[in-house]
Design a protein around this motif. Structure first.
Motif, PDB file in Angstrom:
ATOM      1  N   THR A 114      31.061 -19.970  -5.121  1.00 50.05           N
ATOM      2  CA  THR A 114      30.497 -19.308  -4.179  1.00 50.05           C
ATOM      3  C   THR A 114      29.532 -18.282  -4.542  1.00 50.05           C
ATOM      4  O   THR A 114      29.772 -17.708  -5.573  1.00 50.05           O
ATOM      5  N   GLU A 115      28.512 -17.973  -3.820  1.00 48.71           N
ATOM      6  CA  GLU A 115      27.426 -16.965  -4.112  1.00 48.71           C
ATOM      7  C   GLU A 115      26.863 -17.170  -5.570  1.00 48.71           C
ATOM      8  O   GLU A 115      27.336 -16.354  -6.504  1.00 48.71           O
ATOM      9  N   ARG A 116      26.385 -18.061  -5.973  1.00 47.99           N
ATOM     10  CA  ARG A 116      25.933 -18.515  -7.339  1.00 47.99           C
ATOM     11  C   ARG A 116      24.285 -18.773  -7.137  1.00 47.99           C
ATOM     12  O   ARG A 116      23.889 -19.036  -6.386  1.00 47.99           O
TER      13      ARG A 116
END
Length: 171
Positions: A114-116
């Protein structure tokens, strides 16, 4: 009002044309073998931009990518090195020889995060290389270390060129 070209159509002209075509083909074949021996990828540029180079960095359709390779000759063998970081050589790399082609396939699975932000390529990597005729495909060895796949192929002894006699039939 165009220019018209004519030529005499006799046996001597045809014989000369056949000899010239044979010499041209022999020269081309010799140069092609030299190209394959030195580069393993016979793609002469002829002064034009290499349109295939665009496909070597990223495959435009789906999750298939071309791998970067370098090729060279070393101590009587041909060597191919491929950049394949992050793959498991025991299960993700497959190398096959079909005729005069060496086919290399590998896969790097996408890791969900996530959030990459990622600039890595995931999916299938593949490359097909034309092999020189002097390559011994019976004794190919491959090893993987530090993200580099190295394939070594010994050269086979080349046979001397020989003339094939033509027999006259019917007289």
């Amino acid at each position: 009002m165009g220019t018209t070209f004519t030529s005499a159509d006799n046996g001597a002209d045809r014989h000369y044309s056949a000899q010239l075509a044979h010499r041209t083909l022999a020269t081309f074949t010799s140069r092609l073998e030299d190209t394959m021996t030195h580069h393993l990828l016979p793609r002469p540029s002829m002064g034009l931009p290499d349109i295939f180079q665009a496909f070597e960095t990223e495959w435009p359709f789906g999750e298939r990518h071309a791998m970067r390779v370098e090729t060279y000759a070393d101590k009587g063998e041909f060597v191919i090195r491929c950049e394949l970081p992050g793959v498991d050589p025991d299960k993700d790399i497959h190398i096959n020889v079909e005729g005069n082609q060496l086919k290399i396939n590998a896969e790097r699975e996408h890791e969900e995060r996530t959030e990459r932000h990622s600039e890595f390529y995931y999916g299938t990597f593949s490359r097909t290389l034309l092999l020189p005729t002097s390559c011994n495909t019976e004794d190919i060895k491959a090893e993987y270390e530090a993200g580099i796949l190295t394939i070594r192929m010994p050269r086979r002894e080349t046979e001397a060129r020989k003339e094939i006699p033509v027999a006259r039939v019917g007289k």
